[in-house]
Design a protein around this motif. Structure first.
Motif, PDB file in Angstrom:
ATOM      1  N   SER A 145      28.570  15.922  54.566  1.00  0.00           N
ATOM      2  CA  SER A 145      29.822  15.220  54.827  1.00  0.00           C
ATOM      3  C   SER A 145      31.024  16.115  54.538  1.00  0.00           C
ATOM      4  N   THR A 146      30.960  16.843  53.435  1.00  0.00           N
ATOM      5  CA  THR A 146      32.057  17.767  53.108  1.00  0.00           C
ATOM      6  C   THR A 146      32.156  18.876  54.137  1.00  0.00           C
ATOM      7  N   THR A 147      31.014  19.392  54.573  1.00  0.00           N
ATOM      8  CA  THR A 147      31.017  20.483  55.555  1.00  0.00           C
ATOM      9  C   THR A 147      31.676  20.056  56.859  1.00  0.00           C
ATOM     10  N   VAL A 148      31.293  18.904  57.397  1.00  0.00           N
ATOM     11  CA  VAL A 148      31.833  18.486  58.691  1.00  0.00           C
ATOM     12  C   VAL A 148      33.297  18.095  58.554  1.00  0.00           C
ATOM     13  N   LYS A 149      33.687  17.484  57.440  1.00  0.00           N
ATOM     14  CA  LYS A 149      35.093  17.119  57.254  1.00  0.00           C
ATOM     15  C   LYS A 149      35.967  18.362  57.124  1.00  0.00           C
ATOM     16  N   ALA A 482      18.312  25.470  49.399  1.00  0.00           N
ATOM     17  CA  ALA A 482      19.762  25.623  49.499  1.00  0.00           C
ATOM     18  C   ALA A 482      20.475  24.694  48.522  1.00  0.00           C
ATOM     19  N   PRO A 483      21.407  25.201  47.717  1.00  0.00           N
ATOM     20  CA  PRO A 483      22.167  24.334  46.802  1.00  0.00           C
ATOM     21  C   PRO A 483      23.090  23.403  47.598  1.00  0.00           C
ATOM     22  N   LYS A 484      23.646  22.443  46.931  1.00  0.00           N
ATOM     23  CA  LYS A 484      24.571  21.517  47.572  1.00  0.00           C
ATOM     24  C   LYS A 484      25.778  22.280  48.099  1.00  0.00           C
ATOM     25  N   GLY A 485      26.157  21.998  49.340  1.00  0.00           N
ATOM     26  CA  GLY A 485      27.299  22.675  49.941  1.00  0.00           C
ATOM     27  C   GLY A 485      26.948  23.946  50.678  1.00  0.00           C
ATOM     28  N   HIS A 486      25.683  24.358  50.660  1.00  0.00           N
ATOM     29  CA  HIS A 486      25.218  25.529  51.401  1.00  0.00           C
ATOM     30  C   HIS A 486      24.446  25.063  52.627  1.00  0.00           C
ATOM     31  N   ALA A 487      24.623  25.762  53.740  1.00  0.00           N
ATOM     32  CA  ALA A 487      23.931  25.377  54.972  1.00  0.00           C
ATOM     33  C   ALA A 487      23.629  26.604  55.815  1.00  0.00           C
ATOM     34  N   LEU A 488      22.561  26.496  56.604  1.00  0.00           N
ATOM     35  CA  LEU A 488      22.204  27.540  57.557  1.00  0.00           C
ATOM     36  C   LEU A 488      22.923  27.257  58.866  1.00  0.00           C
ATOM     37  N   TRP A 489      23.702  28.223  59.341  1.00  0.00           N
ATOM     38  CA  TRP A 489      24.438  28.090  60.593  1.00  0.00           C
ATOM     39  C   TRP A 489      23.761  28.945  61.661  1.00  0.00           C
ATOM     40  N   LYS A 490      23.307  28.289  62.722  1.00  0.00           N
ATOM     41  CA  LYS A 490      22.693  28.974  63.861  1.00  0.00           C
ATOM     42  C   LYS A 490      23.631  28.823  65.053  1.00  0.00           C
ATOM     43  N   VAL A 491      24.185  29.932  65.508  1.00  0.00           N
ATOM     44  CA  VAL A 491      25.151  29.928  66.610  1.00  0.00           C
ATOM     45  C   VAL A 491      24.536  30.660  67.798  1.00  0.00           C
ATOM     46  N   GLY A 492      24.244  29.911  68.856  1.00  0.00           N
ATOM     47  CA  GLY A 492      23.639  30.509  70.038  1.00  0.00           C
ATOM     48  C   GLY A 492      22.332  31.194  69.692  1.00  0.00           C
ATOM     49  N   LEU A 494      22.234  34.050  67.995  1.00  0.00           N
ATOM     50  CA  LEU A 494      22.489  34.961  66.889  1.00  0.00           C
ATOM     51  C   LEU A 494      21.623  34.621  65.678  1.00  0.00           C
ATOM     52  N   GLU A 495      21.475  35.596  64.806  1.00  0.00           N
ATOM     53  CA  GLU A 495      20.740  35.389  63.566  1.00  0.00           C
ATOM     54  C   GLU A 495      21.458  34.354  62.705  1.00  0.00           C
ATOM     55  N   GLY A 496      20.707  33.480  62.057  1.00  0.00           N
ATOM     56  CA  GLY A 496      21.304  32.451  61.221  1.00  0.00           C
ATOM     57  C   GLY A 496      21.945  33.030  59.977  1.00  0.00           C
ATOM     58  N   ARG A 497      23.007  32.383  59.515  1.00  0.00           N
ATOM     59  CA  ARG A 497      23.691  32.783  58.284  1.00  0.00           C
ATOM     60  C   ARG A 497      23.725  31.611  57.319  1.00  0.00           C
ATOM     61  N   MET A 498      23.470  31.897  56.048  1.00  0.00           N
ATOM     62  CA  MET A 498      23.647  30.898  55.005  1.00  0.00           C
ATOM     63  C   MET A 498      25.105  30.945  54.569  1.00  0.00           C
ATOM     64  N   VAL A 499      25.775  29.806  54.656  1.00  0.00           N
ATOM     65  CA  VAL A 499      27.208  29.745  54.385  1.00  0.00           C
ATOM     66  C   VAL A 499      27.469  28.709  53.298  1.00  0.00           C
ATOM     67  N   LYS A 500      28.293  29.084  52.346  1.00  0.00           N
ATOM     68  CA  LYS A 500      28.735  28.160  51.303  1.00  0.00           C
ATOM     69  C   LYS A 500      30.087  27.598  51.713  1.00  0.00           C
ATOM     70  N   THR A 501      30.153  26.285  51.925  1.00  0.00           N
ATOM     71  CA  THR A 501      31.406  25.644  52.309  1.00  0.00           C
ATOM     72  C   THR A 501      32.390  25.711  51.148  1.00  0.00           C
ATOM     73  N   VAL A 502      33.615  26.114  51.451  1.00  0.00           N
ATOM     74  CA  VAL A 502      34.668  26.220  50.441  1.00  0.00           C
ATOM     75  C   VAL A 502      35.718  25.152  50.726  1.00  0.00           C
ATOM     76  N   ARG A 503      36.066  24.394  49.723  1.00  0.00           N
ATOM     77  CA  ARG A 503      37.101  23.372  49.881  1.00  0.00           C
ATOM     78  C   ARG A 503      38.157  23.520  48.799  1.00  0.00           C
TER      79      ARG A 503
END
Length: 519
Positions: A145-149, A482-492, A494-503
């Motif tokens: 929810s935090t990531t999409v917002k 993956a800890p809370k707030g971390h997600a794997l982003w797959k774009v097209g 491309l190789e996936g990246r683990m990203v930590k959402t920053v708010r």
């Protein structure tokens, strides 16, 4: 002692020398040896072999400050050979980078710390993706929810607009109000008596469309009339199928289509006369309502009655549920709910619908989506993000899936970017058994999605998620822990990246979904 031994004086004595005499001679020889050593170190002694004065130091060299004394040997480098797969694991300091895009900062790549920014329109222009849709997956409490917002809010701040198709938990309103100008209410509450939304509104007429070659073509009056009637017919057929639980026969479809046309005529609506400048209020004031369609079904023309053999009466009886059942007063009149298209974010608050039956909620969701899409599914509405919260609720309905698949495929023409939020990919199984039309539509929905965001998955979901998204072994391991707030982003591709959402601190307050549990 090496050469030093050759510089020492040799002593000897004969047999008559007394013990005391021998001891005295040894002492004298030791003193002489010590003197010679001292002279040698201080440079006072000569090397008999060369006649030159020499100095000697200890193994570490002369004791001088910062003289870097010690071993200066450089060892020969060792050559090692390994596969690239092995080296990728043996050298974890090799970092990943972002996409190079500049809009909509989301967070940081965990392997390297680079900034992760993703603007779908920019990614499409750079040919990183070919479709304008995203599926975002995550179980409860993983931070989805935090990531999409955060992502949607920053896309809006970068110049895009957003529309939240269904806010069943009432969480998006506070975010939309934080972005709206003072005095503007961006929230549209559905399900409250007196707040009517007419799903048969024609919406805003677009000025043009894209042809098959990507060129711009003006929309004729005939084409606009066909678009409106097709949307109305599709929406009404979907409602009938949800209420009856069965597919409509050919006679029923014909009766319904003609009833919609008759209702337009009875209301005096002239769809062809609308222009792109016609306001939403003006078009809504002339649109037919569901009771008008029910009346036309019960009183068909002689020609329609002959062709359909009275099939329209059964359809009319089915639709009566919208007028007399749980949804009475919500979708059976002219729209009293209107919204300002210029607002940066619009939210359909469907929280009041939670008290309705599952069937009524499904119909309400379909009516809301159809009504909203009639307004922003044209190229003149600008670039918008459409967020489908709790998307799993629509996955067991073929009619809703058909509408969503069409929306996904036409997103580029409309300038839309769709975000579907799921708890887990196995929700797609709700659509039906393997090989059924519903399952094929659900899988098509996923296949047309070029951006996949995966938060932590439970162990029993890893296999299905990995297979459907074609994740590597390391990617599966990443999302499993993956800890809370971390997600794997797959774009097209491309190789996936683990990203930590920053708010930010303010965003933390706006996005807080645990308030009820922690306050």
């Amino acid at each position: 002692m090496g050469k030093r031994k050759s510089q020492m004086r040799m002593v000897s004595w004969d047999a008559e020398t007394t013990r005391q005499g021998r001891r005295a001679v040894k002492i004298a020889a030791a003193k002489e040896t010590a003197r010679l050593r001292k002279e040698w170190k201080t440079g006072g002694a000569e090397d008999p072999s060369t006649g030159l004065v020499k100095r000697s130091f200890s193994a570490g060299g002369e004791a001088r400050a910062r003289n870097l004394r010690g071993s200066g040997l450089v060892s020969r480098p060792v050559t090692r050979e390994a596969s690239t797969f092995t080296l990728a694991g043996a050298f974890p300091w090799v970092s990943q980078s972002g996409l190079g895009t500049t809009r909509a900062y989301i967070g940081n790549v965990t392997e390297g710390g680079g900034m992760w920014c993703l603007d779908p329109w920019e990614a499409y222009q750079r040919e990183l993706i070919s479709g304008m849709s995203c599926v975002l997956i995550g179980t409860v409490g993983t931070g989805k929810s935090t990531t999409v917002k955060a992502w949607v809010k920053r896309l809006v701040q970068a110049g895009r607009q957003a529309i939240i198709m269904s806010d069943a938990k009432g969480e998006w309103g506070i975010v939309a109000r934080a972005l709206a100008p003072a005095g503007k209410d961006p929230e549209i509450t559905v399900g409250v008596p007196g707040r009517v939304l007419n799903p048969l509104d024609s919406g805003r007429r677009p000025a043009s469309r894209l042809d098959t070659d990507g060129g711009e073509v003006l929309i004729s009056d005939e084409e606009w009339v066909r678009m409106v009637r097709s949307r109305r017919s599709t929406m009404m057929k979907t409602i009938v199928q949800i209420l009856s639980g069965e597919s409509m026969s050919g006679d029923e479809k014909l009766a319904l289509s003609r009833a919609i046309t008759d209702a337009e005529t009875a209301c005096g609506e002239d769809v062809a006369a609308m222009t792109p400048e016609t306001s939403i209020e003006e078009s809504a004031a002339a649109a037919p309502t569901i009771p008008d369609v029910i009346t036309a079904l019960r009183h068909p023309s002689a020609e329609t009655e002959e062709f359909t053999a009275g099939a329209g009466r059964g359809v009319a009886n089915t639709l009566t549920e919208l007028v007399e059942g749980d949804l009475k007063g919500l979708f059976d009149g002219r729209s009293t709910l209107l919204f300002d298209e210029s607002l940066p974010m619009l939210v359909f608050n469907t929280r009041p619908l939670r008290s309705l039956s599952p069937q009524a909620r499904k119909i309400a969701s379909h009516c809301v989506s159809s009504w909203a899409e009639s307004v922003f599914t044209n190229r003149d509405a600008g670039q918008r993000v459409a967020v489908y919260e709790e998307g799993w609720e629509n996955l067991d309905d073929v009619a809703s899936l058909e509408r969503m698949v069409a929306q996904w495929k036409l997103a580029r023409d409309y300038g839309l970017f769709n975000i579907l939020i799921l708890h887990k990919l196995s929700d797609l199984n709700r659509a039906g058994d393997e090989g059924t039309r519903a399952r094929v539509l659900a899988e098509s929905l996923l296949a047309d999605t070029d951006i996949r965001v995966v938060h932590r998955q439970k162990s029993d979901q890893l296999k299905a998620t990995g297979e459907l998204l074609k994740l590597t072994t390391s990617e599966r391991e990443e999302i499993s822990r993956a800890p809370k707030g971390h997600a794997l982003w797959k774009v097209g591709e491309l190789e996936g990246r683990m990203v930590k959402t920053v708010r930010t601190k303010l965003e933390g307050e706006l996005f807080d979904t645990d308030h009820a549990m922690t306050s």
